[in-house]
Write a protein that holds these residues in place. Structure first.
Motif, PDB file in Angstrom:
ATOM      1  N   SER A 226       0.829  -1.211   0.000  1.00 28.31           N
ATOM      2  CA  SER A 226       0.000   0.000   0.000  1.00 28.31           C
ATOM      3  C   SER A 226       0.862   1.259   0.000  1.00 28.31           C
ATOM      4  CB  SER A 226      -0.929  -0.001   1.219  1.00 28.31           C
ATOM      5  OG  SER A 226      -1.796  -1.111   1.194  1.00 28.31           O
ATOM      6  N   LEU A 230       0.235   3.811  -2.865  1.00 29.26           N
ATOM      7  CA  LEU A 230      -0.423   5.058  -2.472  1.00 29.26           C
ATOM      8  C   LEU A 230       0.513   6.256  -2.486  1.00 29.26           C
ATOM      9  CD1 LEU A 230      -2.812   3.715   0.297  1.00 29.26           C
ATOM     10  CD2 LEU A 230      -3.415   4.564  -1.961  1.00 29.26           C
ATOM     11  N   TYR A 319      -6.869   3.091  -6.833  1.00 30.05           N
ATOM     12  CA  TYR A 319      -7.242   3.458  -5.463  1.00 30.05           C
ATOM     13  C   TYR A 319      -8.568   2.823  -5.041  1.00 30.05           C
ATOM     14  CZ  TYR A 319      -8.271   6.510  -1.467  1.00 30.05           C
ATOM     15  OH  TYR A 319      -8.583   7.002  -0.212  1.00 30.05           O
ATOM     16  N   LEU A 322      -7.801  -0.801  -4.204  1.00 31.96           N
ATOM     17  CA  LEU A 322      -6.859  -1.005  -3.103  1.00 31.96           C
ATOM     18  C   LEU A 322      -7.476  -0.746  -1.732  1.00 31.96           C
ATOM     19  CD1 LEU A 322      -3.982  -1.592  -2.131  1.00 31.96           C
ATOM     20  CD2 LEU A 322      -3.447   0.831  -2.489  1.00 31.96           C
ATOM     21  N   SER A 326      -8.034  -3.689   0.992  1.00 34.55           N
ATOM     22  CA  SER A 326      -7.156  -3.637   2.165  1.00 34.55           C
ATOM     23  C   SER A 326      -7.953  -3.647   3.464  1.00 34.55           C
ATOM     24  CB  SER A 326      -6.276  -2.384   2.111  1.00 34.55           C
ATOM     25  OG  SER A 326      -5.426  -2.408   0.994  1.00 34.55           O
ATOM     26  N   TYR A 346      -1.797   2.174   9.837  1.00 40.06           N
ATOM     27  CA  TYR A 346      -1.831   1.893   8.398  1.00 40.06           C
ATOM     28  C   TYR A 346      -2.096   3.185   7.631  1.00 40.06           C
ATOM     29  CZ  TYR A 346      -3.654   0.116   3.942  1.00 40.06           C
ATOM     30  OH  TYR A 346      -3.876  -0.121   2.597  1.00 40.06           O
ATOM     31  N   THR A 350       0.458   4.870   4.977  1.00 39.25           N
ATOM     32  CA  THR A 350       0.053   4.792   3.573  1.00 39.25           C
ATOM     33  C   THR A 350      -0.587   6.078   3.069  1.00 39.25           C
ATOM     34  OG1 THR A 350      -2.129   3.864   4.138  1.00 39.25           O
ATOM     35  CG2 THR A 350      -0.316   2.318   3.781  1.00 39.25           C
TER      36      THR A 350
END
Length: 399
Positions: A226, A230, A319, A322, A326, A346, A350
């Protein structure tokens, strides 16, 4: 819980995400150009946003820990939303003062309130999903993307017609509405806090919590993937504003480009749960990683504002894939005792850390004479590293 109650939770989650992201877009999608229009240089404007990203990164895990040990996601979110309303409504006056220090203090206020809420909402929804497996995170978060897209288009038009102040007051109004919606939303409970013997499981201290989080290979690998992917999204937030202006576009067209990005997320996020059932987590993540590379390379090759806007449709396959994938994965692997800390950590790495590095790298490349478009080549390399890590996780069966 019956289906009607699940539907109500989904709808309530969709509503709070929609109102929050509509309000937040009025700040995040336009702040660089706002500062430039108030006399800041490009370097000073991007530098200010980098400083805000550093603050976000430092504060987010702290808020997560506070939520895990002291306040619920709901209570902390409501408190920060209420404080964000004040910060939003003060910003037009700060900008009008032409005092950069006052503006920076006001931006810090928004950074430690409004900017933190997205991660807390994610932790809140992840907690509800751990309790009720049928809750659809993609549907809930996709509604936020739809609202962001509408806000980008509307806020860009409002700015063109009435100026930056009107847009910021609009955002403050939506944050006020979000306060009341959050107050009525169901809190996420921690159902594993009672042991099999009926004893209360003690909450973890800060060091223990982070040790447990980073002992998970799955969590660390997802974090790495990520991060590299990202980093591109963080850079695009700044680069899209510079690219549109560089091609001779207007603030309204910046809003259009942002709206296209956000709107492209909506159908994919809505369908993520269905798609993941058909393809599985690993294949979907690999597909998303590959499209990230393609997107950055294509964006680096277009030469018009319209072409730039059309390419942003690929946001729906990057995006938009993801994020829900996630969060669904995190809801499966996280210990409930540390879920808010894990989700906000996270987010800090990210979103915030990638924001810092994305801004620093972009600023450094621009300072050495590279164009905003040439800078995209570097971020294509970053996306390729994310793809390599994704394949490594599949080959080594870490996922």
């Amino acid at each position: 819980m019956d289906n009607s109650k699940i539907h109500k939770l989904n709808l309530h989650g969709m509503l709070i995400q929609a109102v929050f992201w509509f309000g937040f877009c009025t700040y995040s999608a336009f702040m660089v150009t706002t500062l430039i229009d108030y006399g800041w240089s490009v370097g000073a404007a991007t530098g200010a946003m980098t400083a805000m990203s550093i603050i976000i990164m430092l504060v987010q895990p702290i808020y997560g820990y506070i939520s895990d040990k002291y306040l619920s996601d709901k209570k902390l979110s409501v408190l920060l939303l209420a404080l964000a309303v004040i910060c939003y409504l003060l910003l037009p006056f700060s900008l009008s003062s032409e005092n950069k220090l006052i503006v920076l203090i006001n931006m810090i206020g928004i950074t430690i309130t409004a900017t933190q809420i997205g991660g807390l909402l994610d932790a809140w929804i992840v907690g509800l999903k751990q309790e009720f497996k049928s809750i659809n995170y993609g549907l809930i978060r996709g509604t936020g993307s739809l609202a962001y897209a509408l806000s980008a288009q509307i806020a860009g038009s409002v700015t063109a017609a009435s100026g930056h102040n009107a847009r910021l007051w609009l955002g403050g109004g939506f944050f006020l509405i979000a306060v009341f919606i959050a107050l009525s939303f169901r809190p996420a409970r921690r159902i594993s806090q009672i042991s099999d013997k009926g004893e209360t499981i003690p909450k973890l201290g800060g060091r223990e919590a982070f040790k447990l989080i980073f002992s998970s290979k799955q969590y660390c690998l997802l974090l790495g993937v990520s991060f590299f992917l990202l980093l591109n999204s963080s850079a695009m937030t700044i680069l899209i504003q510079l690219l549109v202006r560089g091609f001779g576009g207007t603030t309204a067209q910046i809003g259009t480009a942002t709206a296209v990005m956000a709107a492209s997320e909506v159908p994919i996020m809505f369908m993520t749960a269905f798609i993941m059932k058909k393809t599985g987590f690993k294949k979907l993540l690999a597909f998303c990683s590959a499209v990230y590379v393609i997107r950055m390379l294509i964006t680096a090759s277009v030469g018009t504002v319209n072409g730039l806007i059309y390419v942003q449709l690929l946001q729906g396959f990057t995006y938009a894939v993801l994020v829900p994938v996630s969060m669904n994965y995190l809801s499966r692997i996280l210990d409930e005792r540390i879920r808010s800390t894990a989700v906000t950590t996270y987010a800090a790495i990210t979103s915030s850390l990638t924001g810092i590095l994305g801004n620093l790298i972009t600023s450094a490349l621009l300072a050495t004479g590279y164009s905003a478009q040439t800078a995209l080549i570097f971020f294509a390399v970053s996306a390729f590293l994310g793809f390599i890590l994704t394949m490594y996780g599949s080959i080594r069966r870490i996922w």
